[in-house]
Design a protein around this motif. Structure first.
Motif, PDB file in Angstrom:
ATOM      1  N   VAL A 218       0.837  -1.200   0.000  1.00  0.00           N
ATOM      2  CA  VAL A 218       0.000   0.000   0.000  1.00  0.00           C
ATOM      3  C   VAL A 218       0.875   1.254   0.000  1.00  0.00           C
ATOM      4  CG1 VAL A 218      -1.655   1.346   1.353  1.00  0.00           C
ATOM      5  CG2 VAL A 218      -1.999  -1.100   1.052  1.00  0.00           C
ATOM      6  N   SER A 219       1.943   1.235   0.791  1.00  0.00           N
ATOM      7  CA  SER A 219       2.809   2.415   0.861  1.00  0.00           C
ATOM      8  C   SER A 219       3.519   2.652  -0.462  1.00  0.00           C
ATOM      9  CB  SER A 219       3.830   2.259   2.000  1.00  0.00           C
ATOM     10  OG  SER A 219       4.780   1.258   1.711  1.00  0.00           O
TER      11      SER A 219
ATOM     12  N   GLY B 192      -4.296  -2.481  -4.179  1.00  0.00           N
ATOM     13  CA  GLY B 192      -3.849  -1.136  -3.839  1.00  0.00           C
ATOM     14  C   GLY B 192      -4.363  -0.103  -4.816  1.00  0.00           C
TER      15      GLY B 192
ATOM     16  N   LEU C  69      -7.895   0.563  -4.005  1.00  0.00           N
ATOM     17  CA  LEU C  69      -7.989   1.356  -2.778  1.00  0.00           C
ATOM     18  C   LEU C  69      -7.829   2.847  -3.070  1.00  0.00           C
ATOM     19  CD1 LEU C  69      -8.074   1.483   0.360  1.00  0.00           C
ATOM     20  CD2 LEU C  69      -5.592   1.200   0.310  1.00  0.00           C
TER      21      LEU C  69
ATOM     22  N   ALA D 146      -4.397   6.547   2.448  1.00  0.00           N
ATOM     23  CA  ALA D 146      -3.985   5.146   2.273  1.00  0.00           C
ATOM     24  C   ALA D 146      -2.759   4.835   3.125  1.00  0.00           C
ATOM     25  CB  ALA D 146      -3.698   4.872   0.798  1.00  0.00           C
TER      26      ALA D 146
ATOM     27  N   THR E  26      -1.218   1.768   6.091  1.00  0.00           N
ATOM     28  CA  THR E  26       0.119   1.206   6.296  1.00  0.00           C
ATOM     29  C   THR E  26       0.543   1.315   7.752  1.00  0.00           C
ATOM     30  OG1 THR E  26       0.787   1.725   4.033  1.00  0.00           O
ATOM     31  CG2 THR E  26       2.538   1.437   5.643  1.00  0.00           C
TER      32      THR E  26
END
Length: 418
Positions: free
Chosen positions: A22-23, A150, A153, A162, A166
Protein backbone atom coordinates in the motif's frame (compact mmCIF):
# COMPACT_ATOMS: atom_id res chain seq x y z
CA UNK A 1 0.81 -23.84 10.80
CA UNK A 2 0.20 -26.06 13.82
CA UNK A 3 2.91 -24.13 15.71
CA UNK A 4 1.23 -21.14 17.46
CA UNK A 5 4.32 -18.90 17.30
CA UNK A 6 4.68 -19.52 13.57
CA UNK A 7 1.04 -18.54 13.04
CA UNK A 8 1.78 -15.20 14.70
CA UNK A 9 4.89 -14.67 12.55
CA UNK A 10 2.97 -15.69 9.43
CA UNK A 11 0.11 -13.26 10.13
CA UNK A 12 2.54 -10.46 10.99
CA UNK A 13 4.41 -11.13 7.73
CA UNK A 14 1.19 -10.87 5.71
CA UNK A 15 0.24 -7.62 7.45
CA UNK A 16 3.70 -6.11 6.92
CA UNK A 17 3.55 -7.01 3.23
CA UNK A 18 0.14 -5.39 2.93
CA UNK A 19 1.50 -2.25 4.52
CA UNK A 20 4.57 -2.17 2.26
CA UNK A 21 2.53 -2.68 -0.91
CA UNK A 22 0.00 0.00 0.00
CA UNK A 23 2.81 2.42 0.86
CA UNK A 24 4.65 1.75 -2.41
CA UNK A 25 1.58 2.45 -4.52
CA UNK A 26 0.44 5.41 -2.44
CA UNK A 27 3.89 6.99 -2.32
CA UNK A 28 4.39 6.57 -6.06
CA UNK A 29 1.08 8.34 -6.75
CA UNK A 30 1.70 10.94 -4.04
CA UNK A 31 5.17 11.85 -5.33
CA UNK A 32 3.86 12.10 -8.89
CA UNK A 33 1.02 14.38 -7.70
CA UNK A 34 3.51 16.59 -5.85
CA UNK A 35 6.13 16.80 -8.62
CA UNK A 36 4.41 15.89 -11.88
CA UNK A 37 7.62 14.00 -12.69
CA UNK A 38 7.71 10.33 -13.79
CA UNK A 39 11.40 10.29 -12.79
CA UNK A 40 10.66 11.20 -9.18
CA UNK A 41 7.81 8.69 -9.09
CA UNK A 42 10.14 5.93 -10.35
CA UNK A 43 12.83 7.03 -7.89
CA UNK A 44 10.38 6.36 -5.08
CA UNK A 45 10.32 2.69 -6.08
CA UNK A 46 14.10 2.58 -6.51
CA UNK A 47 14.56 3.91 -2.99
CA UNK A 48 12.85 0.74 -1.78
CA UNK A 49 15.84 -1.30 -3.03
CA UNK A 50 19.00 0.77 -2.76
CA UNK A 51 19.21 1.45 1.03
CA UNK A 52 18.88 -2.27 1.80
CA UNK A 53 22.63 -2.70 1.57
CA UNK A 54 23.12 0.06 4.16
CA UNK A 55 20.83 -1.48 6.76
CA UNK A 56 21.92 -5.00 5.96
CA UNK A 57 25.59 -4.17 6.41
CA UNK A 58 25.72 -1.51 9.12
CA UNK A 59 22.82 -2.58 11.34
CA UNK A 60 22.93 -6.38 10.97
CA UNK A 61 24.48 -6.79 14.43
CA UNK A 62 21.18 -5.82 16.03
CA UNK A 63 19.71 -9.14 14.90
CA UNK A 64 22.05 -11.09 17.22
CA UNK A 65 22.92 -8.72 20.05
CA UNK A 66 19.32 -7.96 21.14
CA UNK A 67 16.39 -10.34 21.83
CA UNK A 68 14.70 -11.17 18.55
CA UNK A 69 11.21 -10.20 19.68
CA UNK A 70 12.49 -6.80 20.80
CA UNK A 71 14.16 -6.20 17.44
CA UNK A 72 11.08 -7.24 15.45
CA UNK A 73 8.65 -5.12 17.46
CA UNK A 74 11.00 -2.13 17.43
CA UNK A 75 11.43 -2.34 13.65
CA UNK A 76 7.66 -2.38 13.14
CA UNK A 77 7.21 0.62 15.43
CA UNK A 78 10.01 2.53 13.68
CA UNK A 79 8.38 1.82 10.30
CA UNK A 80 5.01 3.03 11.59
CA UNK A 81 6.67 6.18 12.95
CA UNK A 82 8.29 6.82 9.55
CA UNK A 83 5.00 6.54 7.69
CA UNK A 84 3.01 8.88 9.95
CA UNK A 85 4.74 12.09 8.74
CA UNK A 86 4.28 10.98 5.12
CA UNK A 87 0.52 10.97 5.66
CA UNK A 88 0.45 14.62 6.79
CA UNK A 89 -0.39 17.21 4.18
CA UNK A 90 2.57 19.39 5.15
CA UNK A 91 5.32 16.82 4.45
CA UNK A 92 7.55 18.10 1.57
CA UNK A 93 8.86 15.78 -1.10
CA UNK A 94 12.37 15.67 0.40
CA UNK A 95 11.03 14.47 3.75
CA UNK A 96 8.85 11.84 2.07
CA UNK A 97 11.79 10.38 0.15
CA UNK A 98 14.08 10.49 3.20
CA UNK A 99 11.51 8.56 5.23
CA UNK A 100 11.14 6.11 2.34
CA UNK A 101 14.89 5.49 2.60
CA UNK A 102 14.58 4.97 6.36
CA UNK A 103 11.97 2.26 5.79
CA UNK A 104 14.32 0.47 3.40
CA UNK A 105 17.21 0.70 5.88
CA UNK A 106 15.13 -0.94 8.64
CA UNK A 107 13.60 -3.66 6.43
CA UNK A 108 16.63 -5.99 6.10
CA UNK A 109 17.17 -5.97 9.86
CA UNK A 110 13.53 -6.94 10.39
CA UNK A 111 13.54 -9.62 7.70
CA UNK A 112 16.88 -11.10 8.73
CA UNK A 113 15.85 -11.26 12.38
CA UNK A 114 12.55 -12.88 11.45
CA UNK A 115 14.29 -15.49 9.29
CA UNK A 116 16.70 -16.35 12.09
CA UNK A 117 13.82 -16.53 14.59
CA UNK A 118 12.10 -19.14 12.43
CA UNK A 119 14.93 -21.53 13.30
CA UNK A 120 14.22 -20.91 17.01
CA UNK A 121 10.48 -21.47 16.53
CA UNK A 122 10.54 -24.38 14.08
CA UNK A 123 13.99 -25.88 14.70
CA UNK A 124 16.83 -26.27 12.22
CA UNK A 125 15.26 -29.11 10.23
CA UNK A 126 12.52 -29.55 7.65
CA UNK A 127 9.94 -27.40 9.45
CA UNK A 128 12.28 -24.42 9.10
CA UNK A 129 12.58 -25.02 5.35
CA UNK A 130 8.81 -25.31 4.93
CA UNK A 131 8.19 -22.24 7.10
CA UNK A 132 10.61 -20.19 4.99
CA UNK A 133 8.92 -21.48 1.87
CA UNK A 134 5.48 -20.46 3.13
CA UNK A 135 6.69 -16.92 3.82
CA UNK A 136 8.19 -16.70 0.32
CA UNK A 137 4.92 -17.94 -1.19
CA UNK A 138 3.05 -15.19 0.66
CA UNK A 139 5.54 -12.66 -0.70
CA UNK A 140 5.08 -13.88 -4.28
CA UNK A 141 1.30 -14.03 -3.92
CA UNK A 142 1.27 -10.45 -2.67
CA UNK A 143 2.82 -9.38 -5.97
CA UNK A 144 -0.12 -10.94 -7.82
CA UNK A 145 -2.97 -9.41 -5.83
CA UNK A 146 -1.52 -6.62 -3.74
CA UNK A 147 -0.88 -4.04 -6.42
CA UNK A 148 -4.32 -4.59 -7.94
CA UNK A 149 -6.02 -4.16 -4.56
CA UNK A 150 -3.85 -1.14 -3.84
CA UNK A 151 -4.91 0.45 -7.10
CA UNK A 152 -8.56 -0.11 -6.25
CA UNK A 153 -7.99 1.36 -2.78
CA UNK A 154 -6.66 4.59 -4.27
CA UNK A 155 -9.91 5.05 -6.16
CA UNK A 156 -11.67 5.28 -2.80
CA UNK A 157 -9.20 7.17 -0.59
CA UNK A 158 -6.40 9.66 -1.17
CA UNK A 159 -2.74 8.51 -1.15
CA UNK A 160 -2.13 10.16 2.23
CA UNK A 161 -5.15 8.43 3.76
CA UNK A 162 -3.99 5.15 2.27
CA UNK A 163 -0.70 5.59 4.14
CA UNK A 164 -2.66 5.55 7.40
CA UNK A 165 -3.60 1.95 6.52
CA UNK A 166 0.12 1.21 6.30
CA UNK A 167 0.61 2.63 9.79
CA UNK A 168 -2.18 0.37 11.08
CA UNK A 169 -0.67 -2.75 9.49
CA UNK A 170 2.74 -2.09 11.05
CA UNK A 171 1.16 -1.56 14.47
CA UNK A 172 -0.90 -4.75 14.14
CA UNK A 173 2.22 -6.66 13.11
CA UNK A 174 4.08 -5.33 16.15
CA UNK A 175 1.21 -6.40 18.40
CA UNK A 176 1.12 -9.92 16.96
CA UNK A 177 4.86 -10.35 17.38
CA UNK A 178 4.87 -8.92 20.90
CA UNK A 179 2.10 -11.13 22.25
CA UNK A 180 2.27 -14.07 19.83
CA UNK A 181 5.94 -14.99 20.16
CA UNK A 182 8.04 -16.00 23.15
CA UNK A 183 10.84 -13.91 24.59
CA UNK A 184 14.25 -15.42 23.91
CA UNK A 185 17.64 -14.04 24.95
CA UNK A 186 19.90 -12.47 22.34
CA UNK A 187 21.85 -15.02 20.30
CA UNK A 188 25.16 -13.40 21.19
CA UNK A 189 24.36 -14.06 24.87
CA UNK A 190 23.57 -17.75 24.37
CA UNK A 191 26.10 -20.47 25.05
CA UNK A 192 27.52 -21.32 21.62
CA UNK A 193 27.61 -24.88 20.41
CA UNK A 194 31.03 -26.53 19.93
CA UNK A 195 32.70 -25.16 16.84
CA UNK A 196 33.01 -27.43 13.80
CA UNK A 197 34.90 -27.05 10.57
CA UNK A 198 31.67 -26.33 8.72
CA UNK A 199 30.99 -22.92 10.23
CA UNK A 200 32.70 -19.60 10.80
CA UNK A 201 33.36 -18.86 14.45
CA UNK A 202 32.78 -15.69 16.37
CA UNK A 203 35.88 -13.80 17.32
CA UNK A 204 34.83 -12.94 20.85
CA UNK A 205 33.14 -14.89 23.58
CA UNK A 206 29.64 -13.86 24.64
CA UNK A 207 30.98 -12.61 27.96
CA UNK A 208 33.32 -10.02 26.43
CA UNK A 209 32.24 -6.35 26.42
CA UNK A 210 29.93 -5.56 23.55
CA UNK A 211 31.40 -3.72 20.58
CA UNK A 212 29.55 -0.75 19.08
CA UNK A 213 26.71 -1.85 16.84
CA UNK A 214 28.40 -0.66 13.66
CA UNK A 215 31.64 -2.48 14.45
CA UNK A 216 29.73 -5.60 15.47
CA UNK A 217 27.74 -5.56 12.23
CA UNK A 218 30.82 -5.16 10.03
CA UNK A 219 32.74 -7.82 11.98
CA UNK A 220 29.80 -10.22 11.63
CA UNK A 221 29.65 -9.59 7.87
CA UNK A 222 33.38 -10.30 7.58
CA UNK A 223 33.02 -13.53 9.56
CA UNK A 224 30.09 -14.69 7.44
CA UNK A 225 31.78 -13.87 4.13
CA UNK A 226 35.15 -15.30 5.20
CA UNK A 227 33.91 -18.89 5.17
CA UNK A 228 33.96 -20.48 1.67
CA UNK A 229 30.90 -22.66 2.21
CA UNK A 230 28.71 -19.85 3.53
CA UNK A 231 29.98 -17.42 0.89
CA UNK A 232 29.14 -19.85 -1.90
CA UNK A 233 25.65 -20.45 -0.54
CA UNK A 234 25.03 -16.70 -0.31
CA UNK A 235 26.02 -16.33 -3.95
CA UNK A 236 23.62 -19.15 -4.85
CA UNK A 237 20.85 -17.15 -3.18
CA UNK A 238 21.87 -13.89 -4.88
CA UNK A 239 23.11 -14.56 -8.41
CA UNK A 240 20.17 -16.50 -9.94
CA UNK A 241 17.61 -13.78 -8.98
CA UNK A 242 19.86 -11.10 -10.51
CA UNK A 243 19.35 -12.78 -13.88
CA UNK A 244 15.79 -14.01 -13.31
CA UNK A 245 14.39 -10.46 -12.88
CA UNK A 246 15.49 -9.46 -16.39
CA UNK A 247 12.19 -10.39 -18.16
CA UNK A 248 10.18 -8.57 -15.47
CA UNK A 249 12.34 -5.46 -15.81
CA UNK A 250 11.77 -5.50 -19.59
CA UNK A 251 8.13 -6.65 -19.57
CA UNK A 252 6.74 -3.25 -20.55
CA UNK A 253 8.77 -2.80 -23.76
CA UNK A 254 8.29 -6.45 -24.71
CA UNK A 255 4.51 -6.21 -24.25
CA UNK A 256 4.56 -3.09 -26.42
CA UNK A 257 6.57 -4.90 -29.09
CA UNK A 258 4.05 -7.75 -29.07
CA UNK A 259 1.15 -5.30 -29.26
CA UNK A 260 -0.60 -6.93 -26.30
CA UNK A 261 -1.17 -3.72 -24.33
CA UNK A 262 -1.69 -3.55 -20.57
CA UNK A 263 -3.29 -7.00 -20.46
CA UNK A 264 -0.17 -8.64 -21.87
CA UNK A 265 2.02 -6.59 -19.55
CA UNK A 266 0.05 -7.79 -16.53
CA UNK A 267 0.31 -11.42 -17.63
CA UNK A 268 4.05 -11.14 -18.24
CA UNK A 269 4.54 -9.63 -14.77
CA UNK A 270 2.48 -12.40 -13.13
CA UNK A 271 3.96 -15.44 -14.89
CA UNK A 272 7.25 -15.66 -13.00
CA UNK A 273 5.68 -15.34 -9.49
CA UNK A 274 3.04 -17.95 -10.40
CA UNK A 275 5.75 -20.36 -11.51
CA UNK A 276 7.67 -19.71 -8.30
CA UNK A 277 4.62 -20.38 -6.13
CA UNK A 278 3.82 -23.58 -8.01
CA UNK A 279 7.39 -24.85 -7.78
CA UNK A 280 7.71 -24.18 -4.06
CA UNK A 281 4.29 -25.67 -3.28
CA UNK A 282 5.12 -28.85 -5.17
CA UNK A 283 8.60 -29.21 -3.69
CA UNK A 284 7.38 -28.50 -0.17
CA UNK A 285 4.36 -30.80 -0.32
CA UNK A 286 5.51 -33.71 -2.50
CA UNK A 287 9.29 -34.02 -2.15
CA UNK A 288 11.10 -35.44 0.86
CA UNK A 289 13.77 -33.26 2.54
CA UNK A 290 16.60 -35.39 1.17
CA UNK A 291 15.15 -35.17 -2.34
CA UNK A 292 14.83 -31.38 -2.11
CA UNK A 293 18.51 -31.15 -1.21
CA UNK A 294 19.49 -33.59 -3.96
CA UNK A 295 17.70 -31.64 -6.72
CA UNK A 296 18.74 -28.16 -5.52
CA UNK A 297 21.90 -27.86 -7.61
CA UNK A 298 20.46 -29.40 -10.82
CA UNK A 299 17.47 -27.05 -10.53
CA UNK A 300 19.58 -23.94 -10.10
CA UNK A 301 21.62 -24.94 -13.16
CA UNK A 302 18.46 -25.33 -15.28
CA UNK A 303 16.16 -22.57 -14.03
CA UNK A 304 17.45 -19.88 -16.43
CA UNK A 305 17.63 -22.11 -19.52
CA UNK A 306 14.04 -21.23 -20.59
CA UNK A 307 15.21 -17.65 -21.18
CA UNK A 308 17.15 -18.91 -24.19
CA UNK A 309 13.78 -19.28 -25.90
CA UNK A 310 13.57 -15.49 -26.15
CA UNK A 311 16.19 -15.68 -28.92
CA UNK A 312 13.33 -16.85 -31.21
CA UNK A 313 11.13 -13.82 -30.37
CA UNK A 314 8.29 -15.84 -28.79
CA UNK A 315 4.71 -14.62 -28.77
CA UNK A 316 2.75 -13.93 -25.59
CA UNK A 317 1.68 -17.53 -24.91
CA UNK A 318 5.14 -18.98 -25.47
CA UNK A 319 6.72 -16.23 -23.34
CA UNK A 320 4.35 -16.99 -20.48
CA UNK A 321 5.22 -20.70 -20.63
CA UNK A 322 8.94 -19.92 -20.57
CA UNK A 323 8.53 -17.67 -17.54
CA UNK A 324 6.35 -20.19 -15.69
CA UNK A 325 8.94 -22.91 -16.28
CA UNK A 326 11.79 -20.70 -15.09
CA UNK A 327 9.86 -19.61 -12.01
CA UNK A 328 9.26 -23.22 -11.01
CA UNK A 329 13.02 -23.72 -10.86
CA UNK A 330 13.12 -21.37 -7.85
CA UNK A 331 12.21 -24.41 -5.75
CA UNK A 332 15.99 -24.92 -5.48
CA UNK A 333 15.89 -22.51 -2.53
CA UNK A 334 14.23 -25.13 -0.29
CA UNK A 335 17.32 -27.29 -0.38
CA UNK A 336 19.56 -24.25 -0.08
CA UNK A 337 17.77 -23.07 3.07
CA UNK A 338 18.68 -26.25 4.91
CA UNK A 339 22.33 -26.04 3.91
CA UNK A 340 22.58 -22.40 4.91
CA UNK A 341 21.09 -22.75 8.39
CA UNK A 342 23.38 -25.73 9.01
CA UNK A 343 26.49 -23.87 7.85
CA UNK A 344 26.06 -20.72 9.99
CA UNK A 345 26.53 -20.91 13.78
CA UNK A 346 23.62 -19.80 15.93
CA UNK A 347 25.32 -16.71 17.34
CA UNK A 348 25.92 -15.40 13.80
CA UNK A 349 22.60 -16.51 12.34
CA UNK A 350 20.79 -13.18 12.61
CA UNK A 351 23.61 -11.26 10.94
CA UNK A 352 23.92 -13.90 8.22
CA UNK A 353 20.18 -13.82 7.47
CA UNK A 354 20.17 -10.02 7.42
CA UNK A 355 23.11 -9.98 5.02
CA UNK A 356 21.35 -12.55 2.83
CA UNK A 357 18.21 -10.38 2.64
CA UNK A 358 20.08 -7.15 1.99
CA UNK A 359 22.19 -8.71 -0.75
CA UNK A 360 19.17 -10.32 -2.39
CA UNK A 361 17.18 -7.10 -2.61
CA UNK A 362 20.18 -5.03 -3.71
CA UNK A 363 21.33 -7.41 -6.42
CA UNK A 364 17.82 -7.65 -7.87
CA UNK A 365 17.82 -3.87 -8.21
CA UNK A 366 21.23 -4.06 -9.89
CA UNK A 367 19.93 -6.76 -12.24
CA UNK A 368 16.98 -4.61 -13.27
CA UNK A 369 19.22 -1.61 -13.94
CA UNK A 370 21.72 -3.66 -15.98
CA UNK A 371 18.86 -5.21 -17.97
CA UNK A 372 17.66 -1.75 -18.95
CA UNK A 373 21.15 -0.68 -20.05
CA UNK A 374 21.71 -3.86 -22.07
CA UNK A 375 18.31 -3.61 -23.76
CA UNK A 376 19.15 -0.10 -24.98
CA UNK A 377 21.94 -1.58 -27.10
CA UNK A 378 20.96 -5.20 -27.79
CA UNK A 379 17.17 -5.15 -27.67
CA UNK A 380 14.79 -6.90 -25.29
CA UNK A 381 14.84 -10.46 -26.61
CA UNK A 382 18.63 -10.56 -26.99
CA UNK A 383 19.03 -9.23 -23.45
CA UNK A 384 16.74 -11.87 -21.95
CA UNK A 385 18.41 -14.65 -23.94
CA UNK A 386 21.82 -13.31 -22.92
CA UNK A 387 20.70 -13.36 -19.28
CA UNK A 388 19.82 -17.02 -19.78
CA UNK A 389 23.30 -17.81 -21.13
CA UNK A 390 25.31 -15.81 -18.59
CA UNK A 391 23.02 -16.80 -15.72
CA UNK A 392 23.21 -20.51 -16.51
CA UNK A 393 27.01 -20.38 -16.75
CA UNK A 394 27.23 -18.51 -13.43
CA UNK A 395 24.85 -20.93 -11.71
CA UNK A 396 26.78 -23.94 -13.01
CA UNK A 397 30.05 -22.50 -11.68
CA UNK A 398 28.46 -21.83 -8.29
CA UNK A 399 26.97 -25.34 -8.21
CA UNK A 400 30.45 -26.80 -8.75
CA UNK A 401 31.82 -24.58 -5.97
CA UNK A 402 28.98 -25.61 -3.63
CA UNK A 403 29.66 -29.30 -4.30
CA UNK A 404 33.37 -28.78 -3.72
CA UNK A 405 32.88 -26.99 -0.39
CA UNK A 406 30.39 -29.64 0.70
CA UNK A 407 32.88 -32.44 0.01
CA UNK A 408 35.69 -30.59 1.75
CA UNK A 409 33.58 -29.82 4.83
CA UNK A 410 32.41 -33.41 4.92
CA UNK A 411 36.00 -34.63 4.83
CA UNK A 412 36.91 -32.21 7.63
CA UNK A 413 34.03 -33.53 9.72
CA UNK A 414 35.13 -37.11 9.15
CA UNK A 415 38.69 -36.31 10.28
CA UNK A 416 37.34 -34.48 13.31
CA UNK A 417 35.10 -37.38 14.22
CA UNK A 418 37.99 -39.81 13.77
Amino acid sequence: MAVPEFRAVFAAHALSLLGVIVSEIALSVLVYDLTGSPLWSALTFALGFLPYVVGGTLLAGAADRFPARTVLVTCDLVCAACVVPMATSSAPIGVVLALRCALAVVSPVFQGTRMATLADILGDGDLFVLGRSLLRIVSQSSLLVGYGLGGILLTVVSPRHALLITVATFLLSATLLRYGTRHRPARSARQPAPTTATAPTTATAPSTPARPLLADSLQGARQVLAHPRVRTLLLLFWIPPMFSVVPEALAAPYAAALGTGSTGLGLLMCALPIGTIAGELYAGARLRPATRERVALPLVCCMLLPYLGYAWHPGLTASLLLLLLSGAGSAYTLGLDQWFVAAVPEDLRGRAMTLLTAGLMTIQGVGMALAGVAAEFAGVTATVAGAGVLGTASCAALAVAARRTDRRDGADRDMTDG
